[in-house]
Design a protein around this motif. Structure first.
Motif, PDB file in Angstrom:
ATOM      1  N   LEU A 124       0.851  -1.191   0.000  1.00 40.97           N
ATOM      2  CA  LEU A 124       0.000   0.000   0.000  1.00 40.97           C
ATOM      3  C   LEU A 124       0.885   1.239   0.000  1.00 40.97           C
ATOM      4  N   ARG A 125       0.665   2.084  -0.969  1.00 38.75           N
ATOM      5  CA  ARG A 125       1.373   3.358  -1.026  1.00 38.75           C
ATOM      6  C   ARG A 125       0.419   4.432  -0.526  1.00 38.75           C
ATOM      7  N   VAL A 126       0.694   4.965   0.645  1.00 39.68           N
ATOM      8  CA  VAL A 126      -0.193   5.935   1.283  1.00 39.68           C
ATOM      9  C   VAL A 126       0.380   7.332   1.094  1.00 39.68           C
ATOM     10  N   CYS A 127      -0.378   8.166   0.425  1.00 41.11           N
ATOM     11  CA  CYS A 127       0.056   9.526   0.120  1.00 41.11           C
ATOM     12  C   CYS A 127      -0.887  10.517   0.810  1.00 41.11           C
ATOM     13  N   ARG A 128      -0.340  11.252   1.755  1.00 38.03           N
ATOM     14  CA  ARG A 128      -1.136  12.271   2.439  1.00 38.03           C
ATOM     15  C   ARG A 128      -0.947  13.599   1.711  1.00 38.03           C
ATOM     16  N   VAL A 129      -2.030  14.126   1.183  1.00 39.39           N
ATOM     17  CA  VAL A 129      -1.965  15.313   0.330  1.00 39.39           C
ATOM     18  C   VAL A 129      -2.419  16.539   1.119  1.00 39.39           C
ATOM     19  N   PRO A 130      -1.618  17.606   1.126  1.00 36.88           N
ATOM     20  CA  PRO A 130      -2.033  18.839   1.797  1.00 36.88           C
ATOM     21  C   PRO A 130      -3.020  19.603   0.945  1.00 36.88           C
ATOM     22  N   THR A 131      -3.547  20.671   1.480  1.00 37.28           N
ATOM     23  CA  THR A 131      -4.464  21.509   0.718  1.00 37.28           C
ATOM     24  C   THR A 131      -3.736  22.125  -0.460  1.00 37.28           C
ATOM     25  N   ALA A 132      -4.466  22.491  -1.493  1.00 39.15           N
ATOM     26  CA  ALA A 132      -3.854  23.087  -2.682  1.00 39.15           C
ATOM     27  C   ALA A 132      -3.094  24.347  -2.294  1.00 39.15           C
ATOM     28  N   ALA A 133      -1.871  24.431  -2.756  1.00 39.41           N
ATOM     29  CA  ALA A 133      -1.067  25.626  -2.483  1.00 39.41           C
ATOM     30  C   ALA A 133      -1.689  26.831  -3.164  1.00 39.41           C
ATOM     31  N   ARG A 134      -1.528  27.975  -2.530  1.00 37.65           N
ATOM     32  CA  ARG A 134      -2.115  29.184  -3.109  1.00 37.65           C
ATOM     33  C   ARG A 134      -1.027  30.223  -3.340  1.00 37.65           C
ATOM     34  N   ARG A 135      -1.165  30.949  -4.416  1.00 39.63           N
ATOM     35  CA  ARG A 135      -0.197  31.993  -4.723  1.00 39.63           C
ATOM     36  C   ARG A 135      -0.844  33.353  -4.506  1.00 39.63           C
ATOM     37  N   SER A 136      -0.053  34.296  -4.060  1.00 44.77           N
ATOM     38  CA  SER A 136      -0.568  35.625  -3.742  1.00 44.77           C
ATOM     39  C   SER A 136      -0.380  36.581  -4.906  1.00 44.77           C
ATOM     40  N   GLN A 137      -1.295  37.525  -4.981  1.00 47.38           N
ATOM     41  CA  GLN A 137      -1.199  38.563  -6.002  1.00 47.38           C
ATOM     42  C   GLN A 137      -1.695  39.862  -5.389  1.00 47.38           C
ATOM     43  N   TRP A 138      -0.916  40.937  -5.583  1.00 51.87           N
ATOM     44  CA  TRP A 138      -1.293  42.234  -5.050  1.00 51.87           C
ATOM     45  C   TRP A 138      -2.038  43.032  -6.124  1.00 51.87           C
ATOM     46  N   VAL A 139      -3.136  43.622  -5.726  1.00 53.28           N
ATOM     47  CA  VAL A 139      -3.952  44.419  -6.646  1.00 53.28           C
ATOM     48  C   VAL A 139      -4.104  45.818  -6.072  1.00 53.28           C
ATOM     49  N   VAL A 140      -3.858  46.810  -6.904  1.00 55.91           N
ATOM     50  CA  VAL A 140      -3.974  48.212  -6.479  1.00 55.91           C
ATOM     51  C   VAL A 140      -5.193  48.839  -7.137  1.00 55.91           C
ATOM     52  N   ARG A 141      -6.056  49.407  -6.334  1.00 57.28           N
ATOM     53  CA  ARG A 141      -7.237  50.095  -6.841  1.00 57.28           C
ATOM     54  C   ARG A 141      -7.165  51.571  -6.399  1.00 57.28           C
ATOM     55  N   VAL A 142      -7.526  52.464  -7.300  1.00 57.00           N
ATOM     56  CA  VAL A 142      -7.502  53.891  -7.002  1.00 57.00           C
ATOM     57  C   VAL A 142      -8.925  54.413  -6.905  1.00 57.00           C
ATOM     58  N   ASP A 143      -9.231  55.071  -5.788  1.00 51.22           N
ATOM     59  CA  ASP A 143     -10.544  55.674  -5.599  1.00 51.22           C
ATOM     60  C   ASP A 143     -10.623  56.912  -6.475  1.00 51.22           C
ATOM     61  N   GLU A 144     -11.532  56.906  -7.464  1.00 52.63           N
ATOM     62  CA  GLU A 144     -11.625  58.011  -8.413  1.00 52.63           C
ATOM     63  C   GLU A 144     -12.055  59.315  -7.752  1.00 52.63           C
ATOM     64  N   CYS A 145     -12.759  59.223  -6.642  1.00 58.00           N
ATOM     65  CA  CYS A 145     -13.240  60.439  -5.973  1.00 58.00           C
ATOM     66  C   CYS A 145     -12.161  61.083  -5.110  1.00 58.00           C
ATOM     67  N   THR A 146     -11.442  60.281  -4.342  1.00 53.63           N
ATOM     68  CA  THR A 146     -10.466  60.818  -3.388  1.00 53.63           C
ATOM     69  C   THR A 146      -9.029  60.711  -3.880  1.00 53.63           C
ATOM     70  N   GLY A 147      -8.795  59.850  -4.869  1.00 58.78           N
ATOM     71  CA  GLY A 147      -7.437  59.650  -5.341  1.00 58.78           C
ATOM     72  C   GLY A 147      -6.626  58.722  -4.466  1.00 58.78           C
ATOM     73  N   GLU A 148      -7.256  58.163  -3.448  1.00 54.34           N
ATOM     74  CA  GLU A 148      -6.537  57.272  -2.542  1.00 54.34           C
ATOM     75  C   GLU A 148      -6.297  55.920  -3.204  1.00 54.34           C
ATOM     76  N   GLU A 149      -5.146  55.351  -2.885  1.00 56.94           N
ATOM     77  CA  GLU A 149      -4.817  54.028  -3.387  1.00 56.94           C
ATOM     78  C   GLU A 149      -5.148  52.981  -2.329  1.00 56.94           C
ATOM     79  N   HIS A 150      -5.797  51.920  -2.745  1.00 61.65           N
ATOM     80  CA  HIS A 150      -6.122  50.803  -1.857  1.00 61.65           C
ATOM     81  C   HIS A 150      -5.427  49.557  -2.399  1.00 61.65           C
ATOM     82  N   VAL A 151      -4.684  48.881  -1.533  1.00 64.69           N
ATOM     83  CA  VAL A 151      -3.926  47.701  -1.944  1.00 64.69           C
ATOM     84  C   VAL A 151      -4.572  46.464  -1.336  1.00 64.69           C
TER      85      VAL A 151
END
Length: 216
Positions: free
Chosen positions: A176-203
């Motif tokens: 018996l070959r027993v393979c314990r699998v972890p949860t799917a790995a996740r990769r991060s991505q940063w997204v920058v949004r600019v508030d059109e009214c205030t000009g503030e940047e939200h990350v």
């Protein structure tokens, strides 16, 4: 995955009580205890032929955890033999599916996200099914992929370093070959949004699942 010794023990003993139908008591009792103890919710057996004692073992575990049990067979002949072996009572509790096991484990037919998969190494395409089963378990949030009759085939070594993957080869039955699998790995991505009214940047930091898995 939280381990339940109580569930494992109950499933082990109930599998032993199956009597003559459990022609491989060591293998059947072990996989039943492992699946029940790990609290598996979707348990899939992929035999080389029709359903056999290990399907009964997984059904016993599923009843213990409140999960679902399924069996993927190659064609109508194996389906008929499976129903005959299981009998009306057990067959009614198993989701018997005919088709391509690898495709089904990757989301077809409602079997994607299986957190316990048992694969018979005597399958012609066992390596492909093994890889799909790992991906399925990872997407489920972690789980087990067990290959039976592992001593009868030449599966390449699996390198789990850095991924939390653990693989053990146990001298039970044909191996018996027993393979314990972890949860799917996740990769991060940063997204920058600019508030059109205030000009503030939200990350914002978002994650997305990786679709890669380890091929056998």
């Amino acid at each position: 995955m939280a381990w339940s010794a109580e569930n494992a023990t109950k499933a082990f003993l109930r599998t032993l009580k199956l009597g003559n139908k459990a022609a491989e008591p060591d293998v059947a009792a072990f996989v039943s205890a492992l699946a029940a103890g790990s609290g598996s919710r979707l348990l899939v057996d992929v035999p080389a032929g029709p359903a056999g004692p290990t399907m009964l073992a997984l059904l016993t575990a599923a009843q213990q955890t409140g999960g679902r049990a399924a069996c993927i067979v190659r064609g109508p002949e194996e389906l008929r033999a499976s129903i005959e072996f299981l009998g009306p009572e057990h067959a009614a509790r198993v989701n018997l599916v005919v088709g391509d096991a690898a495709r089904l484990l990757l989301g077809g037919g409602g079997l994607g996200g299986a957190d316990f998969v048992l694969v018979d190494c005597r399958l012609e395409n066992h390596a492909r099914v093994f890889g799909a089963a790992q991906a399925s378990a990872a997407e489920a949030g972690g789980g087990f992929v067990v290959v039976r009759n592992a001593a009868l085939c030449d599966l390449p070594a699996v390198d789990g370093s850095g991924r939390g993957l653990r693989v053990d080869l146990l001298p039970i039955g044909g191996g018996l070959r027993v393979c314990r699998v972890p949860t799917a790995a996740r990769r991060s991505q940063w997204v920058v949004r600019v508030d059109e009214c205030t000009g503030e940047e939200h990350v914002f930091r978002i994650t997305s699942p990786r679709k890669k898995w380890i091929e056998a």
